[in-house]
Design a protein around this motif. Structure first.
Motif, PDB file in Angstrom:
ATOM      1  N   LEU A   1       0.863  -1.182   0.000  1.00  0.00           N
ATOM      2  CA  LEU A   1       0.000   0.000   0.000  1.00  0.00           C
ATOM      3  C   LEU A   1       0.898   1.230   0.000  1.00  0.00           C
ATOM      4  CD1 LEU A   1      -2.622  -1.160   2.657  1.00  0.00           C
ATOM      5  CD2 LEU A   1      -2.871  -1.134   0.168  1.00  0.00           C
TER       6      LEU A   1
ATOM      7  N   GLY B   1      -2.468   5.200   0.153  1.00  0.00           N
ATOM      8  CA  GLY B   1      -3.391   4.114   0.476  1.00  0.00           C
ATOM      9  C   GLY B   1      -3.759   3.272  -0.722  1.00  0.00           C
TER      10      GLY B   1
ATOM     11  N   LEU C   1      -3.199   0.374  -3.567  1.00  0.00           N
ATOM     12  CA  LEU C   1      -2.510  -0.911  -3.639  1.00  0.00           C
ATOM     13  C   LEU C   1      -1.680  -0.945  -4.921  1.00  0.00           C
ATOM     14  CD1 LEU C   1      -2.188  -3.906  -2.698  1.00  0.00           C
ATOM     15  CD2 LEU C   1      -4.252  -4.399  -4.026  1.00  0.00           C
TER      16      LEU C   1
ATOM     17  N   SER D   1      -2.041  -0.219 -10.215  1.00  0.00           N
ATOM     18  CA  SER D   1      -2.458   0.207  -8.886  1.00  0.00           C
ATOM     19  C   SER D   1      -3.967   0.138  -8.793  1.00  0.00           C
ATOM     20  CB  SER D   1      -1.963   1.616  -8.587  1.00  0.00           C
ATOM     21  OG  SER D   1      -2.368   2.476  -9.614  1.00  0.00           O
TER      22      SER D   1
ATOM     23  N   ASP E   1      -7.558   0.383  -5.881  1.00  0.00           N
ATOM     24  CA  ASP E   1      -8.156   0.541  -4.558  1.00  0.00           C
ATOM     25  C   ASP E   1      -7.916  -0.782  -3.811  1.00  0.00           C
ATOM     26  OD1 ASP E   1     -10.198   0.359  -2.502  1.00  0.00           O
ATOM     27  OD2 ASP E   1     -11.143   2.075  -3.472  1.00  0.00           O
ATOM     28  N   PRO E   2      -7.502  -0.711  -2.546  1.00  0.00           N
ATOM     29  CA  PRO E   2      -7.265  -1.969  -1.814  1.00  0.00           C
ATOM     30  C   PRO E   2      -8.483  -2.893  -1.810  1.00  0.00           C
ATOM     31  CG  PRO E   2      -6.476  -0.100  -0.551  1.00  0.00           C
ATOM     32  CD  PRO E   2      -7.176   0.470  -1.750  1.00  0.00           C
TER      33      PRO E   2
END
Lengths: 469, 176
Positions: free
Chosen positions: A139, A143, A145, A166, A168-169
């Protein structure tokens, strides 16, 4: 070496972006071709058996491909939490296909290097690994990923594919499924199917007052959620070709009718209003049309609906039951089941309703035909001597092979690559209402690797989504 | 004759099962009463002498009366042919509906679990339509009957055996 985008790359619309760099590799393609010939040979062998002995349930044997999947590492070069999760998801996906074997990381001789460094192949060949997947995942300060990966052919010591992106987590599982799809594609030559979802009917309550709800989950059972409350009986959900809508049968107000559900907004819409019942919906391949059955006055015929205008065209006209229609992937043909010949059998016709032809001639009754996304075979449910079977046959009805059997197995649905089938199995119920367990299963179309799909409650009527966009 | 008695017994068992199924909160007392009711219906059909105790809700009374007539007809496997026995039940339903011109019914068509879901929905519709057509032929206005198919979704009898399947292949009339 050639760089370029791989086919299903980088469309994590809701949760992030994943871009890919692909490498062409002739020697691997040849290897794959050989493997594939081997698979086909197995398929043919079991086919021959099926013909000599009609009710032989095919059980293929496939030597799984050993791959080493290393935990993805963080910036410091040691496995990160997100990296471990990603590696586990990829490993679970590949193993679930039955075509791969994930080498236990405890056996690793040395931890893998970062994805941009060529691995020391001497550490991997002794493990018998054919493929090595390494990657990084962490991360970042915002924030997001960040994921990179590289897939190596340990035998030819060459890079097969690599990529990264990349996200969003919250999109971690999807990223992992997409990477698993890339590995699957490189080693099998088939399109992957891990970045997909299942819609199905969740069942609870006593057998005579079953509560049924539409439910939705990733193909591996994660991200499960319910789409309806259970107040109304719902049955037979089916995905649109973009997976953004679901057509299903809803008993709202005790008027069984086909409804459309928008997956994103949750909005539902009744599809037309008819004197009788509408049911058995399936989308056409371009999503502009839907076929279904309308029942009135004891006869059930097949109709096509233009979704934009909701105008309907009648395709079959017989006093018989014509139902469970399914389009061929090019939209030119429809397969359905009908009792017009006296018992339930499979028929094909052109999508304008002309050229009706019976294709099933085996013993027993045939139902729920579903055309493979590859176009070459049709999956079905067969009932014979008190047992139910899931099988496949060629589109002209030849080459019948039975893959699964049980007291009640029903409703095959295809993975988008046409390689795996999902269906449900129901156990018998005792007089006191015990038993009746109903679960989803999937099986490789060569008839091996039957696995239960875990759901929170009893489950039936699965529908496999296309690859997500 | 032996066959007929058997059918009657089956129908009674079925009535009990239906009543249990339709009770929203199947409390113990509720299902016992309904079994008792169907017991009386045997008596009424053979001796034709019953006394309804207290005058309750007229709708409930009518429902009770209709239950005595016989609400369910059974079918053979994968068939929508009405048997002689089914015709007699429907004759009584037709007579009841003629005597109660305001009554409307919902006719539910059902199938056993030994078929695929969609085909069974069509089969249930065909059975309900067969029963409806018979009532209409006996002079009941078609507008008073609504048919609905439940396929194999609402079995009257629970169990994966011939006895239960037989009871589940049915068309069931309910006052609306």
């Amino acid at each position: 070496m050639m760089t370029g985008k791989l086919s299903i790359t980088g469309k994590l619309s809701r949760t992030g972006e994943l871009s890919m760099i692909g490498f062409d590799n002739q020697s691997l393609k040849r290897l794959m071709a050989r493997l594939f010939i081997c698979l086909i040979a197995l398929g043919l062998a079991s086919n021959a058996n099926a013909q000599s002995q009609r009710l032989y349930v095919t059980e293929g044997q496939i030597e799984p491909i050993p791959v080493a999947i290393a935990d993805f590492t963080g910036l410091d070069g040691v496995p990160s939490d997100v990296g471990r999760q990603i590696a586990q998801i990829i490993s679970d996906d590949l193993v679930s296909s039955g075509l791969f074997l994930s080498i236990d990381s405890a056996a690793f001789i040395a931890p893998p290097a970062s994805p941009d460094v060529q691995p020391t192949f001497a550490n991997w060949t002794p493990l018998g690994a054919k493929g090595l997947l390494i990657g990084s995942a962490f991360l970042d300060n915002d924030g997001a990923l960040q994921v990179e990966f590289a897939l190596w052919d340990v035998v030819s010591q060459r890079s097969l594919t690599e990529g990264g992106g990349s996200a969003d987590p919250a999109g971690l599982r999807r990223i992992a499924h997409q990477i698993a799809d890339f590995v699957y594609e490189e080693f099998t030559g088939d399109t992957g199917y891990f970045d997909t979802q299942i819609v199905y009917v969740s069942e609870s309550g006593p057998q005579n007052r079953r509560i049924k709800r539409l439910a939705f989950m990733d193909q591996d059972g994660h991200n499960h959620k319910f789409l309806t409350t259970g107040n109304d009986l719902v049955l037979t959900p089916r995905f649109s070709p973009t997976a953004s809508e679901i057509a299903y049968l809803n008993y709202f107000n005790d008027e069984p009718n086909v409804y459309l559900l928008d997956v994103i907004t949750g909005r539902t819409e009744r599809l037309g209003s008819f004197p009788g019942m509408s049911f058995a919906p399936r989308f056409g391949p371009d999503g502009t049309k839907l076929i279904m059955s309308l029942a009135e006055d004891g006869r059930t015929d097949i109709f096509e609906m233009e979704l934009a205008t909701q105008t309907i065209t009648q395709l079959t006209r017989s006093p018989s039951i014509d139902t469970s229609p399914s389009y061929s992937p090019d939209g030119q043909y429809i397969v359905f089941n009908s009792d017009r010949g006296g018992s339930q059998q499979l028929y094909t016709m052109r999508s304008d309703g002309s050229g009706v032809r019976r294709i099933s001639f085996g013993e027993g009754r045939y139902a729920t035909p579903v055309w493979s996304p590859r176009g070459d075979i049709i999956a079905f449910t067969k009932m014979y001597r008190g047992e139910f079977f899931i099988g496949v046959m060629n589109v002209d009805g030849s080459g019948e092979r039975l893959l699964a059997r049980g007291f009640l197995v029903e409703a095959p649905t295809w993975a988008p690559n046409g390689r795996v089938l999902m269906y449900f199995k129901q156990q018998p119920v005792s007089d006191t209402g015990e038993g009746g367990d109903t679960h989803l299963y999937r099986i490789d179309i060569t008839g091996f690797n039957e696995r239960r799909v875990v759901t929170p409650a009893d489950a039936s009527d699965p529908a496999w989504s296309p690859l997500l966009q | 004759m032996i066959k007929r008695i058997f059918t009657l017994v089956a129908a009674i068992a079925l009535l009990a099962a239906c009543e249990t199924a339709s009770t929203t909160d199947s409390s113990a007392t509720g299902s016992t009463t309904s079994v008792a009711t169907s017991g009386t219906s045997t008596a009424s059909s053979t001796t034709a002498a019953t006394t309804s105790d207290e005058a309750a809700d007229p709708a409930e009374v009518m429902k009770k009366e209709f239950t005595k007539v016989g609400t369910t007809v059974l079918f053979d496997f994968d068939s929508s042919q009405l048997s002689d026995y089914a015709r007699r039940v429907l004759d009584r339903q037709a007579a009841f509906l003629k005597a109660e011109p305001a009554a409307r019914i919902i006719l539910g068509g059902h199938a056993d679990e030994r078929g695929t879901r969609e085909y069974n929905l069509a089969l249930g519709e065909r059975r309900a339509a067969a029963a409806r057509d018979y009532l209409v032929a006996k002079g009941v206005n078609a507008a008073r009957i609504r048919i609905i198919s439940y396929g194999k979704e609402r079995p009257a009898a629970v169990g994966s055996n011939e006895a239960a399947w037989r009871l589940n292949r049915r068309a069931e009339s309910m006052l609306n």
